[in-house]
Design a protein around this motif. Structure first.
Motif, PDB file in Angstrom:
ATOM      1  N   ALA A  17      85.154 -10.722   5.199  1.00 53.79           N
ATOM      2  CA  ALA A  17      85.650 -12.057   4.036  1.00 53.79           C
ATOM      3  C   ALA A  17      86.863 -12.108   2.878  1.00 53.79           C
ATOM      4  N   ILE A  18      86.451 -10.983   2.533  1.00 54.73           N
ATOM      5  CA  ILE A  18      87.295 -10.592   1.216  1.00 54.73           C
ATOM      6  C   ILE A  18      88.538 -10.475   1.616  1.00 54.73           C
ATOM      7  N   LEU A  19      88.255  -9.574   2.604  1.00 55.66           N
ATOM      8  CA  LEU A  19      90.218  -9.162   2.995  1.00 55.66           C
ATOM      9  C   LEU A  19      91.086 -10.041   3.976  1.00 55.66           C
ATOM     10  N   PHE A  20      89.535 -10.448   4.564  1.00 64.69           N
ATOM     11  CA  PHE A  20      90.574 -11.844   5.049  1.00 64.69           C
ATOM     12  C   PHE A  20      91.200 -12.613   3.886  1.00 64.69           C
ATOM     13  N   SER A  21      90.344 -12.609   3.036  1.00 58.78           N
ATOM     14  CA  SER A  21      91.233 -14.242   1.852  1.00 58.78           C
ATOM     15  C   SER A  21      92.247 -13.547   1.004  1.00 58.78           C
ATOM     16  N   ILE A  22      92.095 -11.937   1.196  1.00 59.71           N
ATOM     17  CA  ILE A  22      93.176 -11.172   0.409  1.00 59.71           C
ATOM     18  C   ILE A  22      95.192 -11.283   1.376  1.00 59.71           C
ATOM     19  N   LEU A  37     104.074 -10.116   7.220  1.00 61.74           N
ATOM     20  CA  LEU A  37     103.158  -9.603   8.838  1.00 61.74           C
ATOM     21  C   LEU A  37     102.172  -8.071   8.506  1.00 61.74           C
ATOM     22  N   MET A  38     102.577  -7.943   7.343  1.00 56.92           N
ATOM     23  CA  MET A  38     101.758  -6.694   6.664  1.00 56.92           C
ATOM     24  C   MET A  38     100.130  -7.664   6.464  1.00 56.92           C
ATOM     25  N   SER A  39     100.114  -8.672   6.041  1.00 57.98           N
ATOM     26  CA  SER A  39      99.089  -9.918   5.480  1.00 57.98           C
ATOM     27  C   SER A  39      98.469 -10.050   6.932  1.00 57.98           C
ATOM     28  N   ILE A  40      99.040 -10.510   7.494  1.00 57.46           N
ATOM     29  CA  ILE A  40      98.841 -11.267   8.713  1.00 57.46           C
ATOM     30  C   ILE A  40      98.389  -9.453   9.540  1.00 57.46           C
ATOM     31  N   LEU A  44      93.748 -10.038  10.541  1.00 56.38           N
ATOM     32  CA  LEU A  44      93.086  -9.345  12.426  1.00 56.38           C
ATOM     33  C   LEU A  44      92.012  -7.990  11.702  1.00 56.38           C
ATOM     34  N   ASN A  45      93.086  -7.624  11.170  1.00 56.68           N
ATOM     35  CA  ASN A  45      91.480  -6.486  10.806  1.00 56.68           C
ATOM     36  C   ASN A  45      90.671  -6.567   9.992  1.00 56.68           C
ATOM     37  N   ALA A  46      90.280  -7.960   9.259  1.00 56.89           N
ATOM     38  CA  ALA A  46      89.099  -7.744   8.814  1.00 56.89           C
ATOM     39  C   ALA A  46      88.168  -8.810   9.870  1.00 56.89           C
ATOM     40  N   CYS A  47      88.970  -9.704  10.938  1.00 55.70           N
ATOM     41  CA  CYS A  47      87.831 -10.438  11.785  1.00 55.70           C
ATOM     42  C   CYS A  47      87.333  -9.111  13.013  1.00 55.70           C
ATOM     43  N   GLY A  48      87.932  -7.749  13.413  1.00 51.30           N
ATOM     44  CA  GLY A  48      87.753  -7.288  13.757  1.00 51.30           C
ATOM     45  C   GLY A  48      86.247  -6.753  12.772  1.00 51.30           C
ATOM     46  N   LEU A  49      86.511  -5.563  12.189  1.00 48.26           N
ATOM     47  CA  LEU A  49      85.760  -5.451  11.080  1.00 48.26           C
ATOM     48  C   LEU A  49      84.565  -6.723  11.296  1.00 48.26           C
ATOM     49  N   ALA A  50      84.495  -7.545  11.278  1.00 45.84           N
ATOM     50  CA  ALA A  50      83.513  -8.925  11.234  1.00 45.84           C
ATOM     51  C   ALA A  50      82.814  -8.641  12.332  1.00 45.84           C
ATOM     52  N   PHE A  51      83.641  -8.557  13.638  1.00 48.82           N
ATOM     53  CA  PHE A  51      83.021  -8.279  14.884  1.00 48.82           C
ATOM     54  C   PHE A  51      82.139  -7.304  15.410  1.00 48.82           C
TER      55      PHE A  51
ATOM     56  N   ALA B  12      83.760   0.920   1.741  1.00 51.56           N
ATOM     57  CA  ALA B  12      84.457  -0.495   1.565  1.00 51.56           C
ATOM     58  C   ALA B  12      85.401  -0.766   0.002  1.00 51.56           C
ATOM     59  N   THR B  13      85.036   0.052  -0.684  1.00 52.31           N
ATOM     60  CA  THR B  13      86.053   0.254  -1.989  1.00 52.31           C
ATOM     61  C   THR B  13      87.526   0.782  -1.589  1.00 52.31           C
ATOM     62  N   VAL B  14      87.428   1.904  -1.236  1.00 52.48           N
ATOM     63  CA  VAL B  14      88.012   2.112  -0.683  1.00 52.48           C
ATOM     64  C   VAL B  14      89.038   1.149  -0.204  1.00 52.48           C
ATOM     65  N   SER B  15      88.746   0.653   1.137  1.00 49.44           N
ATOM     66  CA  SER B  15      89.695  -0.527   1.523  1.00 49.44           C
ATOM     67  C   SER B  15      90.169  -1.530   1.211  1.00 49.44           C
ATOM     68  N   LEU B  16      89.270  -1.981  -0.133  1.00 48.88           N
ATOM     69  CA  LEU B  16      89.654  -3.109  -1.159  1.00 48.88           C
ATOM     70  C   LEU B  16      90.579  -3.112  -1.876  1.00 48.88           C
ATOM     71  N   VAL B  17      90.559  -1.277  -2.478  1.00 47.17           N
ATOM     72  CA  VAL B  17      92.031  -1.548  -3.379  1.00 47.17           C
ATOM     73  C   VAL B  17      92.841  -1.212  -2.812  1.00 47.17           C
ATOM     74  N   SER B  18      92.761  -0.554  -1.488  1.00 48.58           N
ATOM     75  CA  SER B  18      94.584  -0.274  -0.840  1.00 48.58           C
ATOM     76  C   SER B  18      94.427  -1.220  -0.446  1.00 48.58           C
ATOM     77  N   THR B  19      93.993  -2.525  -0.148  1.00 52.58           N
ATOM     78  CA  THR B  19      94.718  -3.849   0.407  1.00 52.58           C
ATOM     79  C   THR B  19      95.365  -4.888  -0.241  1.00 52.58           C
ATOM     80  N   ILE B  20      94.355  -4.533  -1.883  1.00 58.93           N
ATOM     81  CA  ILE B  20      95.335  -5.042  -2.935  1.00 58.93           C
ATOM     82  C   ILE B  20      96.200  -4.531  -3.239  1.00 58.93           C
TER      83      ILE B  20
END
Lengths: 105, 173
Positions: A17-22, A37-40, A44-51, B12-20
């Motif tokens: 959820a946090i990744l999707f919000s970002i 496009l990278m945000s999209i 999508l990757n966050a959706c896959g993670l949830a699945f 998870a921390t690495v994922s969040l930090v790198s995405t931000i």
């Protein structure tokens, strides 16, 4: 190491959820088409993670199959999106999404 | 707190930090590096929760194929007079410090997982064989739909890119 404690599903879903919000905030805030496009992709990757996390909770393969479908959608989306990006760059000489707000003219 | 949970929260921390960091960069190439690290962290999370096949697909298709498309387009758009300056900026060691640090965390994690623990830390590991049997059994319609979607993406990308190439050839040279 015998039967380890599984990763709690709530934490995995919270991460998704946090990744999707970002990604959603990135789509709304950024004006560079490549970054949008990278945000999209992030969304999508966050959706896959949830699945995946939800499928792993019950040890089912369905989550991974849905992840593969999301992977297909992401590949098709990014190919068409990058083709559109090249068109916008050719016609407008910029990759600012605001300059493409009018379709004709 | 077991070692598996520590590894999960680290990834998870690495994922969040790198995405931000990826979505706040001004330079598209720097953003791509951080996005690739974010996808690698996601792959490690997939492996930890017991989905090794999805982890491999994440690296091969997401971090490999799709990100290569992004790299191609970034390189195409950056052709110009300021290319030298940008290349000099990309090779600045300060820019590589943070991605290298995040990668190092992921690398140590995967080395630990592969060498010091049994295969699959999670209680249940869904093997690729199970996924394949399910994929071509009850979900065979989804495979067909995915193939049609990929065909549509192929035709669309060909159409959009073909005009781009032919106009550039006819107009400039």
């Amino acid at each position: 190491m015998t039967e380890a404690v599984m990763v709690p599903m709530e934490h995995g879903l919270a991460l998704a959820a946090i990744l999707f919000s970002i990604g959603l905030i990135g789509v709304m805030v950024r004006r560079n088409i490549i970054l949008i496009l990278m945000s999209i992709e992030v969304m999508l990757n966050a959706c896959g993670l949830a699945f995946i996390v939800a499928g792993a909770r019950w040890g089912a393969a369905d989550g991974q199959i849905m992840f593969m479908i999301i992977l297909t959608i992401a590949a098709a989306e990014v190919s068409v999106g990058l083709g559109l990006l090249l068109q916008v760059h050719r016609r407008l000489r910029t990759i600012d999404i605001d300059s493409a707000s009018r379709l004709q003219g | 707190m077991t070692i598996e949970l520590i590894l999960f929260y680290l990834a998870a921390t690495v994922s969040l930090v790198s995405t931000i960091l990826a979505l706040t960069r001004y330079n598209a190439a720097h953003a791509l590096i951080y996005l690739i690290i974010s996808l690698l962290a996601s792959a490690i999370i997939f492996y930890l929760v017991g989905a090794p096949f999805a982890a491999v697909l994440e690296i091969v298709i997401y971090a490999g194929a799709i990100m290569v498309l992004f790299v191609f387009v970034v390189m195409i758009l950056n052709l110009g007079s300021r290319g030298d300056h940008q290349e000099h900026e990309w090779l600045n060691p300060r820019m590589w410090l943070m991605p290298a640090l995040l990668c190092l965390v992921l690398f140590l994690e995967i080395v630990y997982v592969l060498s010091f623990t049994s295969e699959g830390l999670s209680g249940v590991v869904v093997a690729p064989k199970t996924v394949g049997i399910k994929l071509f059994g009850p979900y065979v319609l989804a495979v067909e739909i995915a193939s049609m979607l990929l065909l549509a993406g192929l035709v669309g990308a060909y159409h959009l890119g073909r005009r781009y190439l032919s106009d550039a050839r006819g107009g400039d040279q």
